[in-house]
Design an enzyme around this catalytic site. Structure first.
Site, PDB file in Angstrom:
ATOM      1  N   LYS A   1       0.937  -1.167   0.028  1.00 37.59           N
ATOM      2  CA  LYS A   1      -0.169   0.110  -0.080  1.00 37.59           C
ATOM      3  C   LYS A   1       0.861   1.275   0.014  1.00 37.59           C
ATOM      4  O   LYS A   1       1.877   1.276   0.712  1.00 37.59           O
ATOM      5  CB  LYS A   1      -1.067   0.177   1.131  1.00 37.59           C
ATOM      6  CG  LYS A   1      -2.042   1.098   1.408  1.00 37.59           C
ATOM      7  CD  LYS A   1      -2.673   0.765   2.530  1.00 37.59           C
ATOM      8  CE  LYS A   1      -4.071   1.933   2.710  1.00 37.59           C
ATOM      9  NZ  LYS A   1      -4.676   1.650   3.838  1.00 37.59           N
TER      10      LYS A   1
ATOM     11  N   SER B   1      -9.897   1.785   2.746  1.00 36.44           N
ATOM     12  CA  SER B   1      -8.879   2.526   1.931  1.00 36.44           C
ATOM     13  C   SER B   1      -7.891   1.797   1.353  1.00 36.44           C
ATOM     14  O   SER B   1      -7.387   2.202   0.041  1.00 36.44           O
ATOM     15  CB  SER B   1      -8.291   3.711   2.903  1.00 36.44           C
ATOM     16  OG  SER B   1      -7.289   2.888   3.693  1.00 36.44           O
TER      17      SER B   1
ATOM     18  N   SER C   1     -10.162  -0.480   6.914  1.00 34.47           N
ATOM     19  CA  SER C   1      -9.360  -0.348   5.838  1.00 34.47           C
ATOM     20  C   SER C   1      -8.852  -1.552   5.073  1.00 34.47           C
ATOM     21  O   SER C   1      -8.374  -1.678   3.904  1.00 34.47           O
ATOM     22  CB  SER C   1      -8.538   0.768   5.679  1.00 34.47           C
ATOM     23  OG  SER C   1      -9.258   1.893   5.425  1.00 34.47           O
TER      24      SER C   1
HETATM   25  N1  GLN Z   1     -13.282   4.045   6.120  1.00 34.54           N
HETATM   26  C1  GLN Z   1     -12.462   4.751   7.514  1.00 34.54           C
HETATM   27  C2  GLN Z   1     -12.259   6.145   7.286  1.00 34.54           C
HETATM   28  O1  GLN Z   1     -12.607   6.606   6.337  1.00 34.54           O
HETATM   29  C3  GLN Z   1     -11.362   3.847   7.557  1.00 34.54           C
HETATM   30  C4  GLN Z   1     -10.306   4.027   7.014  1.00 34.54           C
HETATM   31  C5  GLN Z   1      -9.092   3.307   7.471  1.00 34.54           C
HETATM   32  O2  GLN Z   1      -9.376   2.345   8.074  1.00 34.54           O
HETATM   33  N2  GLN Z   1      -7.987   3.838   7.223  1.00 34.54           N
HETATM   34  O3  GLN Z   1     -11.730   6.870   8.000  1.00 34.54           O
END
Ligand code: GLN
Length: 493
Positions: free
Chosen positions: A78, A159, A183
């Protein structure tokens, strides 16, 4: 014959050891798959030339008997993990041209174990999102399509959407993800993968671009539980460079992975996760998971986590608060983008205005607001108190059970563009994943079945803090019950 790109990491390691194919061949086939699937936009940066060179070294190591535990395995990282000399963007314009002078601890450990980095994977900007649509480098597409509507591109979740898409489309055998509120788990569920968020503190945050430091945790995304365990054991472990790194031995998960039953294991089904209006297909999948666990010998108990309904609002105060502090460092002086202006203050403003996307700006504004003198007590302090209550709910439940079983996400993958107009609708995706994040608990998503549209649905297992091995055991057994072997039809090549 099975294509090399279809193999799991476990199977590929065996093939490499027994000289059925070379690391050079394995990496070459994955490079070809990456090129063939570029339309998914899973990668921000490809490193195919250095991967080919690295594969040659892996073959020499196999010949010399000095191969590492992941020797020759093609992985993607990532693009939130710093990689020495290789562009690291966090999918943000503000990190334009940033080539870190060091590696993150997690990716350095994977490199040292012999894995081959194929490139840096797309994500939501600074990991803020649930659909991979906030990336400065554009949305990622899910290799899966609805049976009835194959022309509509779907999100891979977020994400870690590039990671999920690349592993699903067989461009890499596994990928790193990060999980702040879901995410790793939600994109794994949307793409039919295994996604494991270890206990907070297991994997070092050093060299991982920070979003919300008390929640961020790295973990593997793979096509099997055994592969997730393999990557986890390499990625995890104490790191003096991260003050929140747990100084505990990394569990040996071999027995957990090999386990075929859940005799003596108590599994809790939290009643508050049965939210009114949840898609009946999600509920049916969850009930099926409960039947699998019971058939495998687990004892099923209903448990209560009374503060669950406050988890989402609590997360969306704490995560933006920490993000607003972490993102203060991007000022156009030290990293990436700089928009020159007449004065230093104007340069800060112009750089941040041009460098951050809309969702990141929203988080900074919310975070700054809840931390401001007038509102700190009402929002930030209150959220910290509620976070404690949520953690206490889990502690109480884990006096009665060893694992919790829930759905991973409230829906299957949705269409690109479907939820971008309304931030709150997007945030609701995290309803089942955020509570474990707030409590720092290990949690995994495994693919359970396809819904009526032909899209994957994921089951989540949550464990006690640092009982990562139990989570892997539960996942390994339920993976066998689910027997999920479906693949998307759209894989190129
Ligand atoms: N969807 C969540 C957010 O937007 C979690 C994102 C994540 O785990 N990096 O914060």
């Amino acid at each position: 014959m099975t294509k090399l790109t279809e193999l799991t990491i476990t199977a590929a390691l065996l093939g490499l050891k027994t000289k059925q194919f070379s690391a050079a061949e394995l990496v070459a086939d994955h490079s070809a798959a990456i090129i063939a699937s570029r339309s998914l936009n899973a990668f921000i940066t490809e490193t195919l030339d250095s991967a080919a060179e690295r594969a040659k070294i892996s073959d020499q190591k196999y010949a010399a008997g000095t191969a590492g535990v992941l020797e020759g395995i093609p992985l993607g990282y990532k693009d939130l993990f710093c990689t020495k000399g290789v562009l690291t963007t966090a999918a943000s314009h503000i990190l334009d041209g940033f080539k870190p002078p060091y590696d993150s601890t997690v990716t350095a450990r994977l490199d040292a174990a012999g894995s081959v980095m194929m490139g840096k994977l797309n994500l939501d900007e600074f990991a803020m999102g649930s659909s991979n649509e906030t990336s400065f480098y554009n949305a990622v597409t899910n290799p899966w399509r609805r049976r009835s509507d194959p022309n509509t591109p779907l999100v891979p979740g977020g994400s870690s959407g590039g990671s999920a898409s690349a592993v699903t489309a067989e461009m890499v055998m596994g990928a790193t993800g990060t999980d702040t509120g879901g995410s790793i788990r939600q994109p794994a569920a949307f793409c039919g993968l295994v996604g494991f968020k270890p206990s907070y503190g297991r994997c070092s945050r050093w060299g991982v671009v920070a979003f919300a430091s008390s929640l961020d945790q790295a973990g593997p995304m793979t096509r099997s539980v055994a592969d997730a365990a393999l990557m986890f054991e390499v990625m995890a472990g104490f790191d003096p460079l991260d003050s929140t790194s747990a100084n505990l031995p990394v569990p040996d998960t071999r027995a957990a992975v090999a386990s075929t039953d859940l005799k003596g294991v108590k599994i809790g089904v939290p009643k508050e996760y049965r939210i009114d209006g949840t898609n009946p297909e999600i509920i049916a999948m969850w009930e099926e998971g409960v039947r699998w666990a019971k058939a495998a010998g687990a004892k099923i108990l209903e448990v209560t986590l009374p503060h669950t309904k406050y988890a989402l609002p609590t997360y969306y105060v704490i995560a933006p608060a920490e993000a607003s502090a972490n993102l203060a460092r991007y000022d156009g002086v030290r990293y990436g983008l700089r928009v020159p202006a007449a004065s230093l203050d104007e340069q800060y403003e112009a750089t941040r205005a041009a460098g951050f996307g809309a969702e990141v700006k929203r988080r900074i504004l919310i975070g700054t607001y809840v931390l401001s003198a007038g509102y700190y007590d009402a929002y930030y302090r209150k959220a910290q108190q509620v976070r404690n209550l949520i953690t206490r709910d889990f502690t109480e439940a884990f006096t009665k059970v060893d694992l919790l079983l829930t759905p991973t996400a409230p829906s299957s993958a949705f269409a690109i563009g479907d939820k971008t107009m309304d931030a709150v609708t997007m945030y609701l995706n995290d309803v089942f994943t955020v509570p474990a994040s707030l409590a720092g608990l290990p949690a995994i998503s495994i693919p359970a079945k396809l819904d009526s549209a032909g899209l994957p649905l994921g089951l989540q297992l949550i464990g006690r803090a640092f009982d990562d091995a139990m989570v892997i055991r539960g996942a390994a057994v339920l993976e066998k019950s689910a027997g999920f072997t479906h693949r998307p039809h759209s894989i190129a090549g």
